[in-house]
Scaffold this motif. Sequence first.
Motif, mmCIF file in Angstrom:
data_model
loop_
_atom_site.group_PDB
_atom_site.id
_atom_site.type_symbol
_atom_site.label_atom_id
_atom_site.label_comp_id
_atom_site.label_asym_id
_atom_site.label_seq_id
_atom_site.Cartn_x
_atom_site.Cartn_y
_atom_site.Cartn_z
ATOM 1 N N CYS B 274 0.826 -1.204 0.000
ATOM 2 C CA CYS B 274 0.000 0.000 0.000
ATOM 3 C C CYS B 274 0.871 1.270 0.000
ATOM 4 C CB CYS B 274 -0.899 -0.022 1.230
ATOM 5 S SG CYS B 274 -1.965 1.394 1.366
ATOM 6 N N HIS B 276 0.206 4.031 1.287
ATOM 7 C CA HIS B 276 0.071 4.813 2.506
ATOM 8 C C HIS B 276 1.210 4.500 3.473
ATOM 9 C CE1 HIS B 276 -2.275 5.647 6.440
ATOM 10 N NE2 HIS B 276 -1.614 6.726 6.076
ATOM 11 N N GLN B 277 1.166 3.306 4.063
ATOM 12 C CA GLN B 277 2.239 2.962 5.000
ATOM 13 C C GLN B 277 2.731 1.543 4.795
ATOM 14 O OE1 GLN B 277 0.656 3.956 8.836
ATOM 15 N NE2 GLN B 277 1.279 6.091 8.651
ATOM 16 N N GLY B 278 2.681 1.124 3.558
ATOM 17 C CA GLY B 278 3.228 -0.202 3.242
ATOM 18 C C GLY B 278 2.357 -1.348 3.698
ATOM 19 N N GLY B 279 1.073 -1.115 3.937
ATOM 20 C CA GLY B 279 0.159 -2.176 4.389
ATOM 21 C C GLY B 279 -0.010 -3.271 3.351
ATOM 22 N N CYS B 293 -7.195 -1.414 1.218
ATOM 23 C CA CYS B 293 -6.145 -1.855 2.144
ATOM 24 C C CYS B 293 -6.749 -2.167 3.514
ATOM 25 C CB CYS B 293 -5.081 -0.763 2.262
ATOM 26 S SG CYS B 293 -3.764 -1.204 3.409
ATOM 27 N N TRP B 295 -5.437 -2.016 6.352
ATOM 28 C CA TRP B 295 -4.942 -1.238 7.494
ATOM 29 C C TRP B 295 -5.742 0.039 7.719
ATOM 30 C CZ3 TRP B 295 1.133 -1.557 7.809
ATOM 31 C CH2 TRP B 295 1.459 -2.850 8.257
ATOM 32 N N HIS B 296 -5.803 0.909 6.747
ATOM 33 C CA HIS B 296 -6.526 2.168 6.977
ATOM 34 C C HIS B 296 -7.515 2.470 5.877
ATOM 35 C CE1 HIS B 296 -2.288 2.441 8.366
ATOM 36 N NE2 HIS B 296 -2.887 2.673 9.516
ATOM 37 N N GLY B 297 -7.739 1.498 5.013
ATOM 38 C CA GLY B 297 -8.802 1.651 4.032
ATOM 39 C C GLY B 297 -8.462 2.451 2.787
ATOM 40 N N TYR B 298 -7.202 2.696 2.490
ATOM 41 C CA TYR B 298 -6.873 3.340 1.214
ATOM 42 C C TYR B 298 -7.381 2.459 0.086
ATOM 43 C CZ TYR B 298 -3.898 7.198 2.780
ATOM 44 O OH TYR B 298 -3.428 8.358 3.325
HETATM 45 S S1 FES Z 1 -1.133 1.223 4.954
HETATM 46 FE FE1 FES Z 1 -2.685 0.900 3.545
HETATM 47 S S2 FES Z 1 -4.153 2.293 4.152
HETATM 48 FE FE2 FES Z 1 -2.586 2.652 5.534
#
Ligand code: FES
Lengths: 74, 352
Positions: B274, B276-279, B293, B295-298
Motif C-alpha cells: 500500500c 500509505h504505510q506499506g500495508g 487496504c 490497514w486504513h482503508g486506502y
Molecule cells: S497502509 Fe494501507 S491504508 Fe494505511
Amino acid sequence: MEAALWIVRGAAVYAIIGVFFSVWFVTRGIGRVDPATTGSTWGFRAMITPACCALWPLAFFWLLRGRSWKGSES
Amino acid sequence: MSVAYKAVNWNRHKLVYDALLLVGIIFSIGAFYTAGRVVFSGATDETLIMRALAFTAFLLLHIILCVGPLCRMSPRFLPLLYNRRHMGVAVFLVGLVHAVFALLQYSAGGVLNPLVALLARGTDITSIAQFPFEFLGLAAIMILFLMAATSHDFWLANLTPRLWKRLHMLVYVAYALIVAHVAIGFLQDERRPVYLFLLLAGVGVIAGLHVAAGFMQWRRDARSRRDDKSFVDVCPVSEIIPDRARVVFVGEESIAIFRHGVGGKLFSAISSVCAHQGGPLGEGKIIDGCATCPWHGYQYRPEDAQSPPPYTERLKTYDVRIEEGIVRVNPKPHAPGTRVEPAQLASLETNV
Ligand code: FES
C-alpha cells in the motif's frame, strides 16, 4: 528425573509469563502492532490469545519496535 | 475505512462444512470404538477411546495432507482447501484430547506430576520396546498447537505470509513424528502386521499424491517456460475468491492478483504494498469496486492501481493472463498508475 522437573518448571514459567503478557497485549498493546485490530471483537481477541501465550517474546519484540516488523503505522 | 478482524469468518458454506466435520469426527470415534470392542477384545474402555481419538486425528491429518496436492491436480477439490484451517484446528483438538487421555492413563496416579513422570520415564532409543514414542507424539502435538493457534488471519498478516507459510509447512514434520509415534507405539503392543500395512498405505497415498501433483506442476512449468518465459503461474482461477486477492512474491515484487467485477470474472494484478504505510493490500478486499487496504482503508482501482479522485496514490501494475484455468502474471512492473486491461474469465471457466 531432576532434568524432567526443570523442563516442566521452565515451561510453566514461560507459559505463566505468556498468560499475563497476553491479557495485556490483546486488550491494549495489540493496536500498536496492527492498526486493523482497532474495534475488533472480544471473540477475535480470545482467538489469538493462545498463540500470544506461546509466541509472547515475538509479540513483545513487535511492541519494542513500536510497530509490526513488516512496517506499520508509526 | 478498515476491515476489522473477526473471531471466525463464518459463512453458510463454512457452517455446513464445520457441521459435517463435527459429525464426521463423532462418527469416526464411535465407529472405531465399536469395531475396537471386537478387534481389541482385551482393551479397556479408556484404551479404546484413546485409540479412537488418535485414529480420528490421524485420519483427519491424512485428509488435510491430501487436500493440497488434490487441489493442484483439479479445482474440484478447492472447497476443501477453503476450509482446511478449521480441519487443522480440529486435528489439534482431537489430538490434544488423545494426549490428555494418554497422560492420565499412563502417567497419572503416582506422586509425580504426570508430565514430569512422562519425561522422566526410563528410555532406551536403541530398543523398540523401550523407545519413548510418547515424546514423538508430544513434539507433534506442540507443532499442531502452534499451527492451530496461528491459523487466524491476524497471524497471517503479522507474521507475514511468507513466514506463516513456512511455519505451517511444519505439518510435514508433525506428520513424520506421528507416523513414527504410531508405528513404534503399535509395535510395542501389537504383533498383527495389518496395522503396519494400514499405516504404510496412508503414507503411500500421501507421498503418491504429492509426487503426482509435483509432476503435473513440473509439466505445467515446463510448458509455460516453453510458451512464454516472461509469465509465471500463480494458481488456478478458483483459488482466488471473488473480491479477494492472491499474493505472490516474485523476485523483489510483491504482487496482489485481485478477482473483481460482476461475478468475479476479472483479474487484475497490482502491487501488494500500500502507498500509505506499506500495508498488505493483497490481504484486503474489493469494496465499492476498489482494492481496499486492510490497514486504513486506502483504495485503488484494480485496472490502473490509482486511488479514485480526489486522491492521487498510485501503485505499480502488472500484466495478467488466464490460460487453461491458471492465473499467470508477468512480474515486470508497469509504471505506477498504468492502466492494464484485466484478464477476463471465459464463461466456461466461471464455475471453477
Ligand atoms: S497502509 Fe494501507 S491504508 Fe494505511
